[in-house]
Design a protein around this motif. Structure first.
Motif, PDB file in Angstrom:
ATOM      1  N   PHE A  34      -5.057  -0.127   7.692  1.00 17.34           N
ATOM      2  CA  PHE A  34      -5.005   1.307   7.369  1.00 17.34           C
ATOM      3  C   PHE A  34      -6.392   1.933   7.495  1.00 17.34           C
ATOM      4  O   PHE A  34      -6.553   3.012   8.068  1.00 17.34           O
ATOM      5  CB  PHE A  34      -4.485   1.516   5.948  1.00 17.34           C
ATOM      6  N   ILE A  35      -7.407   1.252   6.951  1.00 10.65           N
ATOM      7  CA  ILE A  35      -8.754   1.821   6.935  1.00 10.65           C
ATOM      8  C   ILE A  35      -9.320   1.931   8.353  1.00 10.65           C
ATOM      9  O   ILE A  35     -10.000   2.897   8.678  1.00 10.65           O
ATOM     10  CB  ILE A  35      -9.684   0.993   6.017  1.00 10.65           C
ATOM     11  N   SER A  36      -8.985   0.955   9.228  1.00 11.15           N
ATOM     12  CA  SER A  36      -9.547   1.012  10.577  1.00 11.15           C
ATOM     13  C   SER A  36      -8.972   2.186  11.374  1.00 11.15           C
ATOM     14  O   SER A  36      -9.577   2.636  12.337  1.00 11.15           O
ATOM     15  CB  SER A  36      -9.336  -0.314  11.309  1.00 11.15           C
ATOM     16  N   TYR A  37      -7.802   2.687  10.972  1.00 14.24           N
ATOM     17  CA  TYR A  37      -7.231   3.861  11.658  1.00 14.24           C
ATOM     18  C   TYR A  37      -7.349   5.140  10.829  1.00 14.24           C
ATOM     19  O   TYR A  37      -6.738   6.152  11.156  1.00 14.24           O
ATOM     20  CB  TYR A  37      -5.775   3.604  12.055  1.00 14.24           C
ATOM     21  N   LEU A  38      -8.128   5.094   9.763  1.00 13.24           N
ATOM     22  CA  LEU A  38      -8.277   6.251   8.867  1.00 13.24           C
ATOM     23  C   LEU A  38      -8.594   7.557   9.620  1.00 13.24           C
ATOM     24  O   LEU A  38      -7.956   8.581   9.359  1.00 13.24           O
ATOM     25  CB  LEU A  38      -9.331   5.934   7.804  1.00 13.24           C
ATOM     26  N   PRO A  39      -9.552   7.555  10.580  1.00 15.21           N
ATOM     27  CA  PRO A  39      -9.857   8.821  11.262  1.00 15.21           C
ATOM     28  C   PRO A  39      -8.647   9.436  11.977  1.00 15.21           C
ATOM     29  O   PRO A  39      -8.499  10.652  12.010  1.00 15.21           O
ATOM     30  CB  PRO A  39     -10.939   8.430  12.277  1.00 15.21           C
ATOM     31  N   LEU A  40      -7.772   8.586  12.537  1.00 10.98           N
ATOM     32  CA  LEU A  40      -6.579   9.093  13.228  1.00 10.98           C
ATOM     33  C   LEU A  40      -5.709   9.929  12.293  1.00 10.98           C
ATOM     34  O   LEU A  40      -5.172  10.967  12.688  1.00 10.98           O
ATOM     35  CB  LEU A  40      -5.763   7.913  13.790  1.00 10.98           C
ATOM     36  N   PHE A  41      -5.598   9.486  11.031  1.00 11.90           N
ATOM     37  CA  PHE A  41      -4.698  10.155  10.091  1.00 11.90           C
ATOM     38  C   PHE A  41      -5.189  11.548   9.692  1.00 11.90           C
ATOM     39  O   PHE A  41      -4.456  12.335   9.108  1.00 11.90           O
ATOM     40  CB  PHE A  41      -4.479   9.283   8.845  1.00 11.90           C
ATOM     41  N   PHE A  42      -6.465  11.850   9.967  1.00 11.27           N
ATOM     42  CA  PHE A  42      -6.974  13.189   9.667  1.00 11.27           C
ATOM     43  C   PHE A  42      -6.617  14.204  10.756  1.00 11.27           C
ATOM     44  O   PHE A  42      -6.678  15.408  10.531  1.00 11.27           O
ATOM     45  CB  PHE A  42      -8.500  13.164   9.534  1.00 11.27           C
ATOM     46  N   VAL A  43      -6.302  13.689  11.939  1.00  3.80           N
ATOM     47  CA  VAL A  43      -6.168  14.570  13.105  1.00  3.80           C
ATOM     48  C   VAL A  43      -5.148  15.714  12.933  1.00  3.80           C
ATOM     49  O   VAL A  43      -5.483  16.862  13.217  1.00  3.80           O
ATOM     50  CB  VAL A  43      -5.912  13.744  14.391  1.00  3.80           C
ATOM     51  N   LYS A  71      -5.055  -7.500   1.473  1.00  3.40           N
ATOM     52  CA  LYS A  71      -6.296  -7.320   2.236  1.00  3.40           C
ATOM     53  C   LYS A  71      -6.090  -6.874   3.694  1.00  3.40           C
ATOM     54  O   LYS A  71      -6.610  -5.837   4.109  1.00  3.40           O
ATOM     55  CB  LYS A  71      -7.023  -8.659   2.197  1.00  3.40           C
ATOM     56  N   ALA A  76      -4.420  -3.457   4.157  1.00  4.16           N
ATOM     57  CA  ALA A  76      -5.329  -2.393   3.730  1.00  4.16           C
ATOM     58  C   ALA A  76      -6.401  -2.156   4.788  1.00  4.16           C
ATOM     59  O   ALA A  76      -6.717  -1.014   5.124  1.00  4.16           O
ATOM     60  CB  ALA A  76      -5.967  -2.744   2.389  1.00  4.16           C
ATOM     61  N   GLU A  77      -6.949  -3.236   5.335  1.00  5.47           N
ATOM     62  CA  GLU A  77      -7.993  -3.096   6.350  1.00  5.47           C
ATOM     63  C   GLU A  77      -7.465  -2.425   7.614  1.00  5.47           C
ATOM     64  O   GLU A  77      -8.173  -1.680   8.272  1.00  5.47           O
ATOM     65  CB  GLU A  77      -8.619  -4.462   6.674  1.00  5.47           C
ATOM     66  N   VAL A 112       0.849  -1.198   0.000  1.00  5.33           N
ATOM     67  CA  VAL A 112       0.000   0.000   0.000  1.00  5.33           C
ATOM     68  C   VAL A 112       0.887   1.251   0.000  1.00  5.33           C
ATOM     69  O   VAL A 112       0.659   2.191  -0.773  1.00  5.33           O
ATOM     70  CB  VAL A 112      -0.958  -0.017   1.211  1.00  5.33           C
ATOM     71  N   ILE A 113       1.935   1.243   0.844  1.00  2.00           N
ATOM     72  CA  ILE A 113       2.852   2.389   0.884  1.00  2.00           C
ATOM     73  C   ILE A 113       3.564   2.540  -0.459  1.00  2.00           C
ATOM     74  O   ILE A 113       3.718   3.645  -0.978  1.00  2.00           O
ATOM     75  CB  ILE A 113       3.869   2.233   2.045  1.00  2.00           C
TER      76      ILE A 113
END
Lengths: 221, 119
Positions: B61-70, B55, B58-59, B11-12
């Motif tokens: 990354f998605i489960s921590y997606l909100p953290l990356f917006f902070v 899979k 990727a999952e 993914v990276i």
């Protein structure tokens, strides 16, 4: 230091959210408020915070790339509803521009604020780039997109419950079209099918808006 | 464990590839979105053979997606000067507009779906 603080605050916020299950306790929202309070109280600046927290920001890139997995997982269903999704996202984008920027243009407001208002529902990194191209205010665009995304992520599920919106397609399109990636992350919590629809919807927004915005910018000037 | 690491690295890798494509070819689209589309295309080409390795990463990354917006959302603190009558009415208008459209689209689409929950 701020890197660790951010992660600890976020994990705490997530724990509280999972216990209480209240929409207004959405972790991205509570974490932001908590961190802003701590930064302001400690007398530090955003630059000092960002210097340490930038690694978390960097991971946003790969996390967006990872959204290709649910897109792939639901590719046949997305393809089947493709026309509907593109159609409704276009309707949503037009309505968003009309009820935001066109209403604003009725008031004596300078042109770059109106362009900024047009970009409010586009995913933040794209919106910043478009602001530079069409004459908006990039830093203001960044904050508006972020706030609209958070607002949609918090209020969207409340709207769905209040008006009994059960269709995953409707939930995904409405969220992706108005609250882009931040809203998508909220839907992903419960169900990755509506999350995939939301992902596709915010992608479609980034393709539709560059067709709508220049026309309006030209017409208004 | 190995599938996690492999997935994360891939993914990276696609993110960096997307960034490179942005610099060279598509300056108006963010690298992350280019990377997303590229990885999707590669998924379609190679199918399940590749997807099962990516899979789990990727999952994660998605489960921590909100953290990356902070780090970006905290940036709001730089705009305290927008706490003015103009600033507040400007924001209020845009918020109301966003919520109105979200409500309208969700309700219209849901009613058109004839009340079926599968969408």
């Amino acid at each position: 230091m701020w890197l660790v603080t951010t992660i600890v605050v976020f994990l705490t916020a997530q724990w509280v959210y999972k216990k209480r299950k209240k929409n207004y306790l959405l972790p991205v929202f509570t974490t932001t408020i908590a961190l802003i309070s701590v930064i302001v109280l400690s007398g530090q600046s955003y630059e000092q915070y960002y210097a340490s927290a930038k690694w978390i920001d960097w991971l946003l890139g790969p996390a967006v790339v990872a959204l290709s997995y649910p897109l792939y997982k639901y590719r046949t269903m997305l393809l089947k509803s493709g026309v509907k999704i593109i159609g409704w996202v276009t309707v949503a984008s037009l309505l968003s521009v009309v009820t935001g920027a066109l209403v604003l243009s009725l008031f004596p407001v300078s042109h770059n604020y109106i362009v900024t208002a047009m970009l409010k529902n586009i995913t933040t990194p794209v919106a910043i780039d478009l602001a530079e191209i069409y004459g908006g205010i990039p830093s203001l665009v960044a904050i508006i997109c972020t706030l609209c995304g958070m607002l949609g992520a918090v209020v969207g599920p409340m709207i769905y419950r209040r008006f009994n919106v059960q269709s995953k397609l409707a939930q995904g399109v409405a969220m992706g079209a108005l609250a882009h990636a931040i809203g998508t992350s909220r839907l992903m919590e419960e169900d990755d099918y509506s999350g995939a629809i939301s992902t596709l919807s915010f992608l479609v927004v980034t393709l539709v808006m560059p067709l709508i915005v220049p026309v309006l910018v030209y017409w208004l000037s | 464990m190995i599938t996690y690491i492999l997935g994360i690295l891939l993914v990276i890798g696609f993110y960096l590839l997307g960034e490179a494509v942005q610099v060279v070819l598509l300056p108006w689209l963010p690298g992350s979105m280019i990377g997303m589309v590229l990885l999707f295309v590669v998924f379609v080409i190679f199918g399940e053979r590749l997807v099962r390795w990516v899979k789990e990463g990727a999952e994660l990354f998605i489960s921590y997606l909100p953290l990356f917006f902070v780090p970006v959302t905290v940036g709001v603190l730089q705009y305290e000067h927008l706490v003015s009558w103009f600033g507040l009415s400007f924001f209020a208008l845009l918020f109301i507009s966003s919520l109105f459209v979200m409500m309208f689209v969700a309700i219209m689409m849901d009613r058109k779906a004839g009340g079926s929950s599968c969408g």
